[in-house]
Design a protein around this motif. Structure first.
Motif, PDB file in Angstrom:
ATOM      1  N   ALA A  96       0.851  -1.189   0.000  1.00  0.00           N
ATOM      2  CA  ALA A  96       0.000   0.000   0.000  1.00  0.00           C
ATOM      3  C   ALA A  96       0.885   1.238   0.000  1.00  0.00           C
ATOM      4  O   ALA A  96       1.943   1.265   0.629  1.00  0.00           O
ATOM      5  CB  ALA A  96      -0.916  -0.002   1.218  1.00  0.00           C
ATOM      6  N   SER A  97       0.452   2.266  -0.720  1.00  0.00           N
ATOM      7  CA  SER A  97       1.265   3.480  -0.793  1.00  0.00           C
ATOM      8  C   SER A  97       0.393   4.725  -0.770  1.00  0.00           C
ATOM      9  O   SER A  97      -0.789   4.681  -1.077  1.00  0.00           O
ATOM     10  CB  SER A  97       2.121   3.474  -2.055  1.00  0.00           C
ATOM     11  N   VAL A  98       1.014   5.827  -0.383  1.00  0.00           N
ATOM     12  CA  VAL A  98       0.386   7.142  -0.411  1.00  0.00           C
ATOM     13  C   VAL A  98       1.346   8.057  -1.152  1.00  0.00           C
ATOM     14  O   VAL A  98       2.523   8.157  -0.781  1.00  0.00           O
ATOM     15  CB  VAL A  98       0.109   7.675   1.015  1.00  0.00           C
ATOM     16  N   ASN A  99       0.867   8.674  -2.207  1.00  0.00           N
ATOM     17  CA  ASN A  99       1.689   9.571  -3.029  1.00  0.00           C
ATOM     18  C   ASN A  99       2.984   8.903  -3.486  1.00  0.00           C
ATOM     19  O   ASN A  99       4.050   9.512  -3.499  1.00  0.00           O
ATOM     20  CB  ASN A  99       2.008  10.872  -2.273  1.00  0.00           C
ATOM     21  N   GLY A 100       2.893   7.613  -3.825  1.00  0.00           N
ATOM     22  CA  GLY A 100       4.042   6.888  -4.349  1.00  0.00           C
ATOM     23  C   GLY A 100       4.989   6.325  -3.299  1.00  0.00           C
ATOM     24  O   GLY A 100       5.933   5.621  -3.616  1.00  0.00           O
ATOM     25  N   THR A 101       4.763   6.623  -2.015  1.00  0.00           N
ATOM     26  CA  THR A 101       5.607   6.104  -0.943  1.00  0.00           C
ATOM     27  C   THR A 101       4.964   4.855  -0.355  1.00  0.00           C
ATOM     28  O   THR A 101       3.828   4.912   0.124  1.00  0.00           O
ATOM     29  CB  THR A 101       5.790   7.154   0.176  1.00  0.00           C
ATOM     30  N   ILE A 102       5.693   3.722  -0.389  1.00  0.00           N
ATOM     31  CA  ILE A 102       5.158   2.472   0.149  1.00  0.00           C
ATOM     32  C   ILE A 102       5.113   2.560   1.673  1.00  0.00           C
ATOM     33  O   ILE A 102       6.069   2.973   2.311  1.00  0.00           O
ATOM     34  CB  ILE A 102       5.999   1.261  -0.309  1.00  0.00           C
ATOM     35  N   LEU A 103       3.966   2.194   2.239  1.00  0.00           N
ATOM     36  CA  LEU A 103       3.755   2.262   3.681  1.00  0.00           C
ATOM     37  C   LEU A 103       3.951   0.893   4.323  1.00  0.00           C
ATOM     38  O   LEU A 103       3.121   0.422   5.072  1.00  0.00           O
ATOM     39  CB  LEU A 103       2.331   2.759   3.974  1.00  0.00           C
ATOM     40  N   ASN A 104       5.059   0.253   4.045  1.00  0.00           N
ATOM     41  CA  ASN A 104       5.346  -1.072   4.592  1.00  0.00           C
ATOM     42  C   ASN A 104       5.288  -1.003   6.119  1.00  0.00           C
ATOM     43  O   ASN A 104       6.060  -0.288   6.744  1.00  0.00           O
ATOM     44  CB  ASN A 104       6.734  -1.509   4.116  1.00  0.00           C
ATOM     45  N   PRO A 105       4.368  -1.754   6.763  1.00  0.00           N
ATOM     46  CA  PRO A 105       4.246  -1.693   8.220  1.00  0.00           C
ATOM     47  C   PRO A 105       5.394  -2.398   8.944  1.00  0.00           C
ATOM     48  O   PRO A 105       5.539  -2.249  10.147  1.00  0.00           O
ATOM     49  CB  PRO A 105       2.912  -2.386   8.485  1.00  0.00           C
ATOM     50  N   CYS A 106       6.199  -3.169   8.227  1.00  0.00           N
ATOM     51  CA  CYS A 106       7.354  -3.853   8.811  1.00  0.00           C
ATOM     52  C   CYS A 106       8.603  -3.046   8.425  1.00  0.00           C
ATOM     53  O   CYS A 106       8.677  -2.502   7.335  1.00  0.00           O
ATOM     54  CB  CYS A 106       7.492  -5.268   8.257  1.00  0.00           C
ATOM     55  N   ASN A 107       9.549  -2.977   9.298  1.00  0.00           N
ATOM     56  CA  ASN A 107      10.786  -2.275   8.961  1.00  0.00           C
ATOM     57  C   ASN A 107      11.548  -3.146   7.964  1.00  0.00           C
ATOM     58  O   ASN A 107      12.044  -4.207   8.326  1.00  0.00           O
ATOM     59  CB  ASN A 107      11.621  -2.031  10.215  1.00  0.00           C
ATOM     60  N   PRO A 108      11.652  -2.720   6.697  1.00  0.00           N
ATOM     61  CA  PRO A 108      12.279  -3.565   5.675  1.00  0.00           C
ATOM     62  C   PRO A 108      13.764  -3.824   5.923  1.00  0.00           C
ATOM     63  O   PRO A 108      14.339  -4.730   5.323  1.00  0.00           O
ATOM     64  CB  PRO A 108      12.051  -2.796   4.379  1.00  0.00           C
ATOM     65  N   ASP A 109      14.401  -3.077   6.829  1.00  0.00           N
ATOM     66  CA  ASP A 109      15.801  -3.328   7.169  1.00  0.00           C
ATOM     67  C   ASP A 109      15.935  -4.583   8.027  1.00  0.00           C
ATOM     68  O   ASP A 109      16.997  -5.200   8.064  1.00  0.00           O
ATOM     69  CB  ASP A 109      16.397  -2.143   7.922  1.00  0.00           C
ATOM     70  N   TYR A 110      14.859  -4.953   8.745  1.00  0.00           N
ATOM     71  CA  TYR A 110      14.929  -6.068   9.690  1.00  0.00           C
ATOM     72  C   TYR A 110      13.913  -7.175   9.435  1.00  0.00           C
ATOM     73  O   TYR A 110      14.075  -8.279   9.947  1.00  0.00           O
ATOM     74  CB  TYR A 110      14.703  -5.565  11.123  1.00  0.00           C
ATOM     75  N   ALA A 111      12.835  -6.862   8.717  1.00  0.00           N
ATOM     76  CA  ALA A 111      11.744  -7.835   8.607  1.00  0.00           C
ATOM     77  C   ALA A 111      11.129  -7.841   7.217  1.00  0.00           C
ATOM     78  O   ALA A 111      11.178  -6.849   6.487  1.00  0.00           O
ATOM     79  CB  ALA A 111      10.672  -7.535   9.641  1.00  0.00           C
ATOM     80  N   LYS A 112      10.525  -8.979   6.881  1.00  0.00           N
ATOM     81  CA  LYS A 112       9.818  -9.135   5.612  1.00  0.00           C
ATOM     82  C   LYS A 112       8.324  -9.057   5.900  1.00  0.00           C
ATOM     83  O   LYS A 112       7.824  -9.665   6.849  1.00  0.00           O
ATOM     84  CB  LYS A 112      10.153 -10.497   4.997  1.00  0.00           C
ATOM     85  N   CYS A 113       7.608  -8.305   5.080  1.00  0.00           N
ATOM     86  CA  CYS A 113       6.159  -8.168   5.218  1.00  0.00           C
ATOM     87  C   CYS A 113       5.477  -9.194   4.319  1.00  0.00           C
ATOM     88  O   CYS A 113       5.808  -9.315   3.145  1.00  0.00           O
ATOM     89  CB  CYS A 113       5.732  -6.752   4.813  1.00  0.00           C
ATOM     90  N   THR A 114       4.520  -9.925   4.889  1.00  0.00           N
ATOM     91  CA  THR A 114       3.730 -10.890   4.131  1.00  0.00           C
ATOM     92  C   THR A 114       2.261 -10.530   4.284  1.00  0.00           C
ATOM     93  O   THR A 114       1.753 -10.445   5.414  1.00  0.00           O
ATOM     94  CB  THR A 114       3.966 -12.333   4.641  1.00  0.00           C
ATOM     95  N   ASN A 115       1.582 -10.308   3.171  1.00  0.00           N
ATOM     96  CA  ASN A 115       0.162  -9.986   3.212  1.00  0.00           C
ATOM     97  C   ASN A 115      -0.632 -11.230   3.603  1.00  0.00           C
ATOM     98  O   ASN A 115      -0.326 -12.335   3.168  1.00  0.00           O
ATOM     99  CB  ASN A 115      -0.305  -9.468   1.846  1.00  0.00           C
ATOM    100  N   THR A 116      -1.644 -11.055   4.459  1.00  0.00           N
ATOM    101  CA  THR A 116      -2.567 -12.130   4.821  1.00  0.00           C
ATOM    102  C   THR A 116      -3.979 -11.629   4.546  1.00  0.00           C
ATOM    103  O   THR A 116      -4.188 -10.441   4.301  1.00  0.00           O
ATOM    104  CB  THR A 116      -2.430 -12.519   6.304  1.00  0.00           C
ATOM    105  N   ASP A 117      -4.943 -12.507   4.596  1.00  0.00           N
ATOM    106  CA  ASP A 117      -6.329 -12.127   4.338  1.00  0.00           C
ATOM    107  C   ASP A 117      -6.818 -11.188   5.442  1.00  0.00           C
ATOM    108  O   ASP A 117      -7.013 -11.604   6.581  1.00  0.00           O
ATOM    109  CB  ASP A 117      -7.204 -13.379   4.262  1.00  0.00           C
ATOM    110  N   GLY A 118      -6.932  -9.909   5.130  1.00  0.00           N
ATOM    111  CA  GLY A 118      -7.391  -8.911   6.084  1.00  0.00           C
ATOM    112  C   GLY A 118      -6.310  -8.366   6.993  1.00  0.00           C
ATOM    113  O   GLY A 118      -6.598  -7.642   7.930  1.00  0.00           O
TER     114      GLY A 118
END
Length: 146
Positions: A96-118
């Protein structure tokens, strides 16, 4: 079911139906008291139709139905977006992004984000371990515990 009243002339009164949430429909020689949309006649009066209590919900399965006076409202549950009636689709929080900036809720330096249902899950990447709600570097976690 309608209440009917007969006259010999066309009724011109609009107050012949005195109940709340009903309207008078004039016809030659009579009138009918009809319930406005969202209401139904019960025991001579017009009562709110409880659409959310129906056997089949008017909302998408991933939405919450809220009764309103004479109507209802469908809102997609947390983690979903859409109109709430025809569809609610999963929000991919990881991209998900706002104005082209990805709003990854996980810190990508330390963690991988995996989408789940909801929702989403954060999992620590190599060299890091999870400490309550954040990923820490293994050496830093060991030093913090000492």
């Amino acid at each position: 079911m309608h209440n009917k009243s007969s006259d010999t002339a066309t009724l011109s009164r609009t107050d012949a139906c005195a109940g709340s949430n009903e309207v008078c429909e004039n016809t030659p020689g009579e009138h009918e008291c009809l319930c406005v949309e969202g209401f139904e006649r019960v025991d001579g009066g017009c009562v709110d139709v409880e659409e959310c209590s129906a056997a089949v919900s008017p909302c998408d399965e991933k939405a919450t139905c809220t009764e309103l006076d004479g109507s209802y409202q469908c809102d997609c549950n947390a983690g979903y977006n859409g109109d709430g009636i025809l569809y609610c689709f999963d929000i991919d929080e990881c991209v998900a992004s706002v104005n082209g900036t990805i709003l990854n809720p996980c810190n990508p330096d330390y963690a991988k984000c995996t989408n789940t249902d909801g929702g989403f899950e954060c999992s620590c990447i190599g060299g890091y371990v999870r400490n309550k709600t954040v990923a820490w570097e293994e050496d830093a976690a060991e030093n913090a515990a000492a």
